[in-house]
Write a protein that holds these residues in place. Structure first.
Motif, short mmCIF file in Angstrom:
data_model
loop_
_atom_site.label_atom_id
_atom_site.label_comp_id
_atom_site.label_asym_id
_atom_site.label_seq_id
_atom_site.Cartn_x
_atom_site.Cartn_y
_atom_site.Cartn_z
N LEU A 46 0.83 -1.19 0.08
CA LEU A 46 0.14 0.15 -0.05
C LEU A 46 0.75 1.45 0.02
O LEU A 46 2.27 1.27 0.41
N THR A 47 0.24 2.37 -0.33
CA THR A 47 0.91 3.74 -0.38
C THR A 47 0.02 4.70 0.31
O THR A 47 -1.36 4.44 0.35
N PHE A 72 1.09 -4.96 3.04
CA PHE A 72 2.35 -4.42 3.54
C PHE A 72 2.39 -3.04 2.96
O PHE A 72 1.51 -2.39 2.27
N PHE A 73 3.55 -2.21 3.57
CA PHE A 73 3.71 -0.81 3.35
C PHE A 73 4.95 -0.44 2.70
O PHE A 73 5.94 -0.93 2.85
N GLY A 74 5.02 0.45 1.78
CA GLY A 74 5.92 0.91 1.19
C GLY A 74 7.13 1.68 1.77
O GLY A 74 8.09 1.55 1.61
N GLU A 88 0.62 3.47 8.20
CA GLU A 88 -0.32 2.35 8.49
C GLU A 88 -1.69 2.68 9.41
O GLU A 88 -2.62 2.09 9.19
N GLY A 89 -1.34 3.72 10.19
CA GLY A 89 -2.67 4.41 10.89
C GLY A 89 -3.47 4.94 9.84
O GLY A 89 -5.01 4.93 10.20
N GLN A 90 -3.15 5.69 8.85
CA GLN A 90 -4.03 6.22 7.89
C GLN A 90 -4.70 5.22 7.04
O GLN A 90 -6.11 5.14 6.66
N ALA A 91 -4.03 4.02 6.64
CA ALA A 91 -4.51 3.04 6.00
C ALA A 91 -5.70 2.47 6.79
O ALA A 91 -6.63 1.75 6.33
N ARG A 92 -5.43 2.23 8.26
CA ARG A 92 -6.28 1.25 9.11
C ARG A 92 -7.69 2.21 9.17
O ARG A 92 -8.52 1.57 8.94
N ASP A 97 -9.04 -1.54 9.10
CA ASP A 97 -9.70 -1.84 10.37
C ASP A 97 -11.25 -2.24 10.33
O ASP A 97 -11.80 -3.22 10.73
N ALA A 98 -12.07 -1.30 9.39
CA ALA A 98 -13.30 -1.50 8.99
C ALA A 98 -13.56 -2.85 8.20
O ALA A 98 -14.65 -3.63 8.12
N ALA A 99 -12.58 -3.13 7.34
CA ALA A 99 -12.57 -4.43 6.69
C ALA A 99 -12.72 -5.70 7.57
O ALA A 99 -12.71 -6.78 6.80
#
Length: 237
Positions: A46-47, A72-74, A88-92, A97-99
């Motif tokens: 993810l980006t 994973f995270f770039g 990671e926090g923004q992606a969550r 998290d919702a998924a």
């Protein structure tokens, strides 16, 4: 190494929709046993940024089934995952998290209170364990000067050719301390997509299309094994 394919799209929203459509296709291929791995699971990097997080928000809106993916995270800033600057926090918040994705399928870098070099080595171990053959898909944003992940022009991290993960102590874009996947790691992805929008990116897009040296324009060094696609809004052309 695949050649760059340019997919011109009307605007940022179209870039986001195209990326979300493509991710759904990657997930379906993996379910059918046609992905990089034979376990039915896709490996996706993810980006952050407007297009990257927007894509995650679009997948959340669609309620896309993400149960068969490792994420994973770039790159990551040296902050805890509950910090506003954390990728990671923004992606969550946007999606993960919702998924209701099992924690063992979300592979963060665990920064915030650890030694940076140790964190980079630990993430190499994570990749070796959960993505030993590389990734089905690596998503990338691009800065106005052509940076991807935390690989900036003329930096040691951009020049790294062997390690898959390195610490960055002097990022020109704050915060200075980061951990990033290298171009060697990007090259382990079957598909690499650059998600780009904004007039401030136009010069970098032109250099990317012209094949600028990676040390000067890190985005030009990003190539997937099967495909490399620039999904670009017209305002960045």
């Amino acid at each position: 190494m695949s050649a760059l394919i340019v997919e011109e799209l009307p605007d940022l929203h179209a870039v986001i929709r195209s990326a979300a459509d493509g991710i759904e296709e990657v997930l379906e291929r993996a379910r059918q046993g046609k992905g990089l791995y034979e376990d039915g699971m896709a490996r996706i990097v993810l980006t952050g940024g407007g297009a990257g997080i927007g894509t995650l928000e679009e997948l959340a809106r669609r309620k896309t089934d993400l149960s068969n993916a490792h994420f994973f995270f770039g790159d990551e800033r040296n902050v805890a995952k509950d910090h506003p600057d954390s990728n990671e926090g923004q992606a969550r918040i946007a999606l993960l998290d919702a998924a209701d994705i099992p924690e063992e399928q979300i592979h963060g870098m665990g920064l915030g209170s650890v030694d940076m070099d140790s964190a980079a080595r630990a993430y190499e171990d994570v990749l070796a364990t959960f993505a030993p053959k590389g990734f089905d898909l690596h998503l990338l944003g691009m800065g106005g000067e052509g940076h991807i992940n935390s690989l900036f022009p003329h930096s040691a991290a951009t020049k790294e050719q062997e390690k898959l993960v390195v610490a960055v102590e002097d990022s020109p874009k704050p915060p200075a301390q980061r951990v990033t996947l290298t171009l060697a790691a990007v090259a382990l992805a079957d598909d690499v997509w650059l998600l780009v929008a904004g007039e401030e990116k136009a010069e970098a897009v032109a250099l990317l299309k012209a094949g600028a040296p990676a040390v000067e324009l890190p985005a030009a060094g990003a190539h997937g094994r099967k495909s490399t696609v620039l999904k670009v809004a017209r305002n960045a052309l």
